[in-house]
Design a protein around this motif. Structure first.
Motif, mmCIF file in Angstrom:
data_model
loop_
_atom_site.group_PDB
_atom_site.id
_atom_site.type_symbol
_atom_site.label_atom_id
_atom_site.label_comp_id
_atom_site.label_asym_id
_atom_site.label_seq_id
_atom_site.Cartn_x
_atom_site.Cartn_y
_atom_site.Cartn_z
ATOM 1 N N GLU A 173 144.977 -23.205 59.343
ATOM 2 C CA GLU A 173 144.820 -21.912 60.012
ATOM 3 C C GLU A 173 143.376 -21.412 59.938
ATOM 4 N N THR A 174 142.703 -21.691 58.827
ATOM 5 C CA THR A 174 141.371 -21.124 58.630
ATOM 6 C C THR A 174 140.246 -22.076 59.004
ATOM 7 N N GLY A 175 140.562 -23.230 59.550
ATOM 8 C CA GLY A 175 139.481 -24.158 59.901
ATOM 9 C C GLY A 175 139.935 -25.593 59.785
ATOM 10 N N TRP A 176 139.243 -26.371 58.977
ATOM 11 C CA TRP A 176 139.517 -27.807 58.899
ATOM 12 C C TRP A 176 139.461 -28.278 57.462
ATOM 13 N N GLU A 177 140.372 -29.197 57.144
ATOM 14 C CA GLU A 177 140.307 -29.875 55.853
ATOM 15 C C GLU A 177 139.747 -31.272 56.083
ATOM 16 N N ILE A 178 138.758 -31.637 55.277
ATOM 17 C CA ILE A 178 138.183 -32.977 55.387
ATOM 18 C C ILE A 178 138.687 -33.796 54.207
ATOM 19 N N VAL A 179 139.331 -34.941 54.499
ATOM 20 C CA VAL A 179 139.840 -35.786 53.421
ATOM 21 C C VAL A 179 139.181 -37.164 53.530
ATOM 22 N N ILE A 180 138.998 -37.816 52.382
ATOM 23 C CA ILE A 180 138.318 -39.117 52.372
ATOM 24 C C ILE A 180 139.071 -40.112 51.492
ATOM 25 N N GLY A 181 138.841 -41.393 51.782
ATOM 26 C CA GLY A 181 139.365 -42.450 50.920
ATOM 27 C C GLY A 181 140.811 -42.810 51.192
ATOM 28 N N ALA A 230 136.680 -31.265 51.334
ATOM 29 C CA ALA A 230 136.166 -29.910 51.590
ATOM 30 C C ALA A 230 137.034 -29.225 52.624
ATOM 31 N N ARG A 231 136.982 -27.911 52.617
ATOM 32 C CA ARG A 231 137.541 -27.118 53.709
ATOM 33 C C ARG A 231 136.372 -26.426 54.394
ATOM 34 N N VAL A 232 136.335 -26.496 55.711
ATOM 35 C CA VAL A 232 135.229 -25.884 56.439
ATOM 36 C C VAL A 232 135.799 -25.064 57.591
ATOM 37 N N GLY A 233 134.919 -24.249 58.192
ATOM 38 C CA GLY A 233 135.390 -23.353 59.224
ATOM 39 C C GLY A 233 135.230 -23.901 60.639
ATOM 40 N N THR A 234 134.161 -24.646 60.879
ATOM 41 C CA THR A 234 133.821 -24.977 62.263
ATOM 42 C C THR A 234 133.672 -26.477 62.472
ATOM 43 N N HIS A 235 133.676 -26.888 63.749
ATOM 44 C CA HIS A 235 133.396 -28.281 64.107
ATOM 45 C C HIS A 235 132.057 -28.722 63.534
ATOM 46 N N ASP A 236 131.033 -27.877 63.682
ATOM 47 C CA ASP A 236 129.690 -28.273 63.248
ATOM 48 C C ASP A 236 129.638 -28.524 61.746
ATOM 49 N N GLU A 237 130.312 -27.658 61.001
ATOM 50 C CA GLU A 237 130.328 -27.867 59.547
ATOM 51 C C GLU A 237 131.055 -29.164 59.221
ATOM 52 N N ALA A 238 132.163 -29.409 59.912
ATOM 53 C CA ALA A 238 132.924 -30.637 59.659
ATOM 54 C C ALA A 238 132.050 -31.856 59.946
ATOM 55 N N ILE A 239 131.302 -31.795 61.036
ATOM 56 C CA ILE A 239 130.449 -32.928 61.421
ATOM 57 C C ILE A 239 129.352 -33.131 60.377
ATOM 58 N N ARG A 240 128.829 -32.024 59.859
ATOM 59 C CA ARG A 240 127.754 -32.143 58.870
ATOM 60 C C ARG A 240 128.281 -32.771 57.571
ATOM 61 N N ILE A 241 129.418 -32.266 57.081
ATOM 62 C CA ILE A 241 129.972 -32.786 55.816
ATOM 63 C C ILE A 241 130.382 -34.256 55.979
ATOM 64 N N VAL A 242 131.018 -34.573 57.104
ATOM 65 C CA VAL A 242 131.454 -35.952 57.338
ATOM 66 C C VAL A 242 130.240 -36.883 57.388
ATOM 67 N N GLY A 243 129.198 -36.471 58.097
ATOM 68 C CA GLY A 243 127.987 -37.288 58.203
ATOM 69 C C GLY A 243 127.341 -37.498 56.848
ATOM 70 N N ARG A 244 127.367 -36.454 56.059
ATOM 71 C CA ARG A 244 126.749 -36.548 54.742
ATOM 72 C C ARG A 244 127.513 -37.536 53.860
ATOM 73 N N PHE A 245 128.844 -37.455 53.911
ATOM 74 C CA PHE A 245 129.626 -38.414 53.124
ATOM 75 C C PHE A 245 129.397 -39.837 53.631
ATOM 76 N N MET A 246 129.321 -39.987 54.961
ATOM 77 C CA MET A 246 129.109 -41.323 55.521
ATOM 78 C C MET A 246 127.836 -41.948 54.952
ATOM 79 N N GLN A 247 126.760 -41.179 54.926
ATOM 80 C CA GLN A 247 125.500 -41.725 54.449
ATOM 81 C C GLN A 247 125.585 -42.053 52.961
ATOM 82 N N TYR A 248 126.274 -41.192 52.216
ATOM 83 C CA TYR A 248 126.414 -41.417 50.773
ATOM 84 C C TYR A 248 127.185 -42.720 50.535
ATOM 85 N N TYR A 249 128.229 -42.914 51.333
ATOM 86 C CA TYR A 249 129.024 -44.149 51.249
ATOM 87 C C TYR A 249 128.161 -45.349 51.627
#
Lengths: 823, 123
Positions: A703-711, A725-744
Motif C-alpha cells: 500500500e505504501t510503495g514497494w518492497e524489494i527482496v533479494i536472494g 528495503a521498502r521504498v516509496g517510488t519507482h525511482d527509489e526502487a531502481i536506485r536500490i536495485v541497481g546498487r545491490f546489483m553492482q554490489y553483487y
C-alpha cells in the motif's frame, strides 16, 4: 570556516537554506549526507562536533579495542569529506547556547552560526552509576576512539580488570580486554547477562559460554563502591565482598544528551520529543538519533537512526514534506565474543497467555526462545545457532504470521541434512544425481587429496550440474577428510591459476594484464587451462571494463553466438519482451521467422517471452535481423528478464504499477553482466502473481510503495527472498536495485547466484551497505552500475558485423579447389 | 526436429581400418578458424573437429563427444584439451583420451602447408 561570513540576517530568499547540525556522530553526519544527496545546490550545511575528528562507525569500536581493526579503518567520513562537500565542520567545538528567537547557535572558542533549520544530533553518553569512587584513575567508559586508546594503554600494566555491565557493549569490552592479556570479570546487576535481549535461561547459557572463553561472570552483583587510593584497586559489592582489580570499565547503558535541548526550552523526557517528521515543537528545529524520543521510544541501534536521517532530509529539503518515521521494530543479529545472537523485541515484554516456544541445549551453548501472541512474534532470541534468524526477523519486522508448525521457527534446513546423515547414507547412494556420482566415489577422491567441493567436482563432476548436492559433498569432506592434507587449490579463483581471488586481482592489476592469454602467460607459465577461461574472462571484464581485451575463444559457445546451445547442437533464440509485454506486430514477425526458417518449436518461456527452439547456427544472424527485437540474453550470465503481473493497469487488486516498473527495470539493466544469471520480477500486490519472492531480485507493491527482496531461488532448491528495503517510488526502487546489483557484481564469486551470495554475507550486512550505506560506498556503486548500463550494446547487432567471418558457421565446407591430394 | 546430421557416424572404437588407405585431405585455410577455437569439417562420412590453439598448434579429432554426442568443435580449447559444450567432459585433443572416462576418441594427423590445413584420414 570563518563564522563571520555566515552571520547574515535571514531574509534574502535567494540565499541558500542554512542548516546547522549539532553533533557529528553517526546520525548527524548521515543526516548531512542525506540532505546533500537531495539538495546540494540550495543548502549550506554546518556541523558542530565536539570530538576533534571526522565521523566514525562507533559500532566497530570493539574491534579497535581487540586490535582486529585499525582506528583509521572505522572512519565513515574523514575530514576531507567535509571539505569536498563544502560542509563547514566545527570539529572540537561544543555548542554552549542556542538563541531560538534569533536563530543563532553559540559554541566554545567564540564560534557562532545563524541557522534557518537546526538539527539536534547530540547523541548519548555512557551512563555512569552514582557509585563512590568512579573518579579514580583506571576507571573508564567505553564510547569513543579516545576511550579505546586509553583502555588499551592502561591495560598494558594490568593483570585484572572488572567490566561493570553485562550488556552487549560490556561483553565486547571484556572481549577486547582479553586480547590484551588481562583477567576479566564481568559484573551484571540483573540476575543474568544481556537482560535487554535474553531471559534468565538464555543469559545463564551465555554466561557458561563466556566462562569457557575465560571471562568470569558475576550476576546479581551490585557494586557499591570503587576502592583504592588514587587509582582503582577493587570494587566493593553489596554483599560485602571486594573484587580486586587494576582497572574498571563502566558499561551500564547510555543516556541521551539533553542538556542543550532543555536549556533552549525544547520539550524532553528520556529524549528530545519529536513528531513523525522528526520535528520538535519549534518548526525550525529537528532532532535525529539516540537523543530522540519518538512515540515514547528511544533507539540505540544504527538502522532506526539511518531511517530517521532519511526522513529528516526529505522534510528539511522539501523533497517530500510528508515523509514520516513511524518507529522501528528492533531486530538485530549480533556476535557477542564470537557467539551468534539474533534478537527481536524484548523478552521482558512477554505477557500471561502468550505462547512460548523454546529449545535449550546448554551443553552446546544453544538457546532459542520465541514469544508468540496470536500467531505474531512478539519477541525472540536465538543464541549460539542462528540459522533461522533471517526468516524469523523478516516475519517479525513485517509482523507476518509465524508458521503453523512452530518448530520451523527454531530449526533450519541444516538440521534435516545434518552431519549424521552423510554417515548413515549407503556407499552406493547417489550424492550427485545430475552426474551420477556415488558417495563411495566422492570418498575415494577425498582419499586422493581432493578436499574441496571444487576439486572434487573437477575430478568426479559431483556438484557441477544443478549444484544442489554441494552441501552433501561438503559434509562428506567434513566427515572423511580429517586426516587428508588440505588441497591448496581449494582457495584458487580458477583451477588453472594458483591464486586466490584477492591475490589474482592484485597480480592482474600490478602487471596490467588485460586479456585471458596475458594472464596465462604471466601467471600460469603459458598453460592456458580451458576450464579457467570463462572465469578469468568474467573477472578481467569486471576489472578493466572497456580496456578489457576480449578474446572470443575464452567464451562459452553461447556467448560466442549469443544463443543457447541445445542437445542437438541447434540453438534457441529468445528476443527481449520488456516486462513480458509484446504487441501484435512483434508476434507477427516472430510467426514469420518461425515459418521462414522452419523453426521446429515455438514456446512460451517461464520468463514471459517466446523461445524459438531448434535454430541452426548459420541462421542466427538472419533471424535476429528479421525479428527486429533485441537479444533477451537468455543464454548468458547477465540480467535475464523481469517478469511482471498487470498490476494497477488492469488488475482489480493491484496497488502498484508493476508493468511500468518491470519495463523500466528491463530497459535499464538489459545486458548488464553478472557472476551468474540474474532474474527479476515485479508484482503489483502482495498476492505476488509474478512470483517475485523466488527471484534473484523481486519487487512487490504494498500500500505504501514497494518492497524489494533479494536472494530468492526456484531452481534445484527453492529459497524465499529476503527483504532488503521498502521504498516509496519507482525511482527509489531502481536506485536500490541497481546498487545491490553492482554490489553483487563486485563481491560474488564467479557462478555464485544471489541466493548463495545473500546467505554467505547475510541480509543485514547487505542491507547496511545498500540501504544504510554504512561503508559510504553507495554513490560509487550507483556510478558503477550506471557505467555498466551506459555500456549496453545489443549483442545481436553482430548479425551485421560479425567479429570473425566464420563466427556463425558450425560446419565449414571443404574448399573444392584444394580438395584432395593423395600422398 | 530433423535428425542431427553432425552425429550420424559410427562409434570410432568399433571401426576396422584394415582395408582403408590413408589419404590426405585439405580442409582449407587456417584463417577459417578463429584463433583459439575449433570448427567442424565433413570429410567423407566423418565429422572432424579441427582446433587452432593459441600457441600455433593445430589438432584434429572426432567431433562427437562420447558422452552425449556434443559437438566438441564448439567447446572451449586450451592446454591441449577441449571441454565439451554439453556437459563439460574434457578430452585431450592430441591423444584423444577422455579425462573423466576410460575411452579414447579418434584423432587425425595434421600437416600445415603455409596457411592450408591437411588432415590424414582413412579412405
Amino acid at each position: 570556516m570563518n563564522p563571520q561570513q555566515n552571520s547574515r540576517p535571514y531574509s534574502n530568499s535567494e540565499r541558500k537554506q542554512k542548516i546547522v547540525v549539532i553533533g557529528n556522530g553517526m546520525a548527524g553526519a548521515r543526516a548531512a549526507e542525506e540532505i546533500l544527496s537531495r539538495q546540494r545546490d540550495t543548502v549550506e550545511v554546518v556541523i558542530f562536533g565536539d570530538e576533534p575528528y571526522g565521523n566514525y562507525n562507533r559500532i566497530l569500536l570493539s574491534n579497535v579495542l581487540t586490535g582486529s581493526q585499525d582506528a583509521k579503518s572505522i572512519f565513515l567520513n574523514p575530514l576531507s569529506w567535509y571539505v569536498e562537500n563544502d560542509v563547514t565542520l566545527h570539529a572540537g567545538v561544543r555548542v554552549t547556547a542556542i538563541d531560538r528567537e534569533n536563530r543563532r547557535v553559540c559554541g566554545t572558542n567564540g564560534v557562532s552560526e545563524t541557522y534557518d533549520t537546526l538539527l539536534f544530533a547530540t547523541g548519548s553518553r555512557p551512563f555512569v552509576p552514582p557509585v563512590e569512587g568512579v573518579d579514580k584513575g583506571g576507571v573508564f567508559v567505553f564510547r569513543t576512539i579516545d576511550d579505546c586508546a586509553h583502555i588499551a594503554d592502561w591495560a598494558k600494566n594490568c593483570e585484572t580488570a572488572v567490566v561493570l555491565g553485562g550488556g552487549l557493549l560490556g561483553l565486547e569490552a571484556a572481549r577486547g580486554l582479553l586480547t590484551h592479556g588481562v583477567d576479566v570479570t564481568v559484573l551484571e546487576a540483573a540476575p543474568y547477562l544481556m537482560p535487554q535481549q535474553l531471559d534468565v535461561e538464555g543469559g545463564k547459557i551465555l554466561a557458561q559460554t563466556m566462562e569457557a572463553m575465560g571471562v568470569r561472570v558475576l550476576t546479581s552483583a551490585k557494586s557499591v563502591k570503587v576502592v583504592g587510593s588514587s587509582d582503582v584497586e577493587g570494587v566493593l559489592l553489596a554483599d560485602g565482598t571486594t573484587l580486586q582489580c587494576d582497572m574498571l570499565v563502566i558499561s551500564c547503558g547510555i543516556r541521551a544528551n539533553l542538556e542543550l535541548a532543555r536549556e533552549s526550552g525544547l520539550q524532553t523526557e528520556r529524549g528530545i520529543l519529536v513528531d513523525d517528521q522528526m520535528r520538535t515543537a519549534d518548526p525550525n528545529v529537528f532532532a535525529v538519533g539516540e537523543c530522540v524520543q519518538h512515540r515514547g521510544a528511544t533507539y540505540g541501534l544504527v538502522a532506526p537512526l539511518y531511517e530517521q536521517a532519511r526522513v529528516v532530509a526529505d522534510v528539511i529539503t522539501g523533497v517530500n514534506p510528508n515523509a514520516g518515521y513511524h518507529g522501528s521494530r528492533l531486530a538485530t543479529k549480533l556476535k557477542v565474543m564470537g557467539v551468534e545472537l539474533a534478537s527481536m523485541g524484548r523478552m521482558a515484554d512477554a505477557q500471561q497467555g502468550d505462547e512460548i516456544v523454546t529449545y535449550s541445549e546448554p551443553g552446546h551453548g544453544v538457546y532459542k526462545k520465541i514469544i508468540v501472541r496470536g500467531d505474531k512474534i512478539v519477541a525472540g532470541c536465538l543464541l549460539g545457532e542462528t540459522d533461522t534468524a533471517s526468516a524469523l526477523m523478516s516475519l517479525y519486522e513485517k509482523n507476518d504470521d509465524c508458521p503453523v508448525r512452530r518448530a520451523d521457527m527454531l530449526f533450519g534446513k541444516a538440521s534435516q541434512a545434518g552431519g549424521d546423515d552423510i554417515l548413515t547414507l549407503a556407499d552406493d547412494a547417489l550424492l550427485c544425481s545430475c552426474n551420477q556420482v556415488t558417495k563411495a566415489k566422492v570418498i575415494e577422491v577425498i582419499g586422493q587429496g581432493k578436499t574441496s567441493v571444487l576439486s572434487i567436482g573437477g575430478c568426479t563432476k559431483a556438484g557441477t550440474g544443478c549444484g544442489g548436492c554441494r552441501g552433501l559433498v561438503q559434509q562428506c569432506i567434513e566427515a572423511f577428510a580429517g586426516n587428508v592434507a588440505p588441497d591448496p587449490s581449494a582457495n584458487w579463483y580458477v583451477p588453472g591459476v594458483p591464486m586466490s581471488k584477492p591475490e589474482l586481482v592484485a597480480a592482474i592489476q600490478a602487471k596490467g594484464l588485460k586479456s585471458v592469454s596475458a594472464v596465462y602467460q604471466a601467471l600460469a607459465g603459458g598453460k592456458d587451462d580451458p576450464a579457467s577461461k570463462p572465469g578469468l574472462a568474467s573477472l578481467l571484464k569486471s576489472l578493466w571494463h572497456d580496456e578489457y581485451i576480449d578474446e572470443r575463444d575464452s567464451r562459452y559457445i553461447n556467448d560466442r553466438v549469443h544463443a543457447n546451445i541445445q542437445k542437438d547442437a541447434t540453438f534457441s533464440v529468445i528476443p527481449r519482451m520488456f516486462g513480458g509485454i509484446t504487441s501484435a506486430d512483434e508476434l507477427r514477425r516472430i510467426a514469420d521467422v518461425a515459418d521462414k526458417y522452419n523453426v521446429p518449436m515455438v514456446k512460451v518461456t517461464g520468463g514471459q517471452r517466446i523461445d524459438l527452439l531448434g535454430v541452426k547456427k548459420e541462421d542466427l544472424p538472419a533471424i535476429w535481423n528479421e525479428l527486429g527485437m533485441p537479444s533477451g540474453h537468455a543464454y548468458t550470465k547477465a540480467f535475464r528478464t523481469c517478469k511482471t503481473c498487470v498490476g494497477t493497469e488492469f488488475c482489480r487488486y493491484g496497488v502498484g504499477d508493476s508493468t511500468t516498473l518491470g519495463v523500466k527495470f528491463e530497459k535499464r539493466f538489459q545486458g548488464v553482466e553478472f557472476p551468474h544469471k540474474l532474474k527479476m520480477a515485479v508484482s503489483g500486490c502482495p498476492r505476488n502473481c509474478a512470483e517475485a519472492t523466488v527471484k534473484d531480485i523481486g519487487v512487490v507493491a504494498i500500500e505504501t510503495g514497494w518492497e524489494i527482496v533479494i536472494g530468492g531461488a526456484a531452481g534445484s532448491r527453492v529459497r524465499a527472498a529476503d527483504l532488503l528495503a521498502r521504498v516509496g517510488t519507482h525511482d527509489e526502487a531502481i536506485r536500490i536495485v541497481g546498487r545491490f546489483m553492482q554490489y553483487y557484481r563486485e563481491n560474488a564469486k564467479y557462478m555464485e547466484r544471489t541466493a548463495a551470495f545473500v546467505e554467505r554475507l547475510g541480509i543485514e550486512p547487505i542491507r547496511d551497505v545498500i540501504v544504510n550505506d554504512t561503508e559510504g560506498i553507495g554513490e560509487r556503486l550507483d556510478r558503477e552500475i550506471q557505467a555498466a548500463v551506459d555500456a549496453y550494446i545489443d549483442p545481436w547487432s553482430e548479425a551485421n558485423e560479425p567479429v570473425h567471418p566464420k563466427q556463425f558457421n558450425a560446419l565449414i565446407p571443404l574448399e573444392p579447389v584444394l580438395a584432395t591430394s593423395k600422398r | 526436429m530433423g535428425a542431427p546430421t553432425l552425429f550420424t557416424h559410427t562409434n570410432p572404437t568399433t571401426t576396422t581400418p584394415f582395408l582403408s588407405q590413408p589419404i590426405e585431405v585439405c580442409v582449407g585455410s587456417l584463417h577459417n578458424i578463429p584463433l583459439g577455437e575449433g570448427r567442424a569439417y565433413r570429410v567423407g562420412s566423418e565429422t572432424i573437429a579441427v582446433f587452432r590453439q593459441r600457441n600455433g598448434k593445430v589438432f584434429a579429432i572426432q567431433n562427437e563427444c562420447p558422452h552425449r554426442g556434443g559437438p566438441l568443435s564448439e567447446g572451449i580449447l586450451g592446454a591441449g584439451s577441449v571441454i565439451c559444450p554439453f556437459h563439460a567432459w574434457k578430452v585431450n585433443v592430441e591423444t584423444g583420451e577422455c579425462v573423466s572416462d576410460p575411452c579414447t576418441l579418434r584423432t587425425y594427423p595434421v600437416r600445415l602447408d603455409g596457411e592450408s590445413i591437411y588432415l590424414k584420414v582413412e579412405a
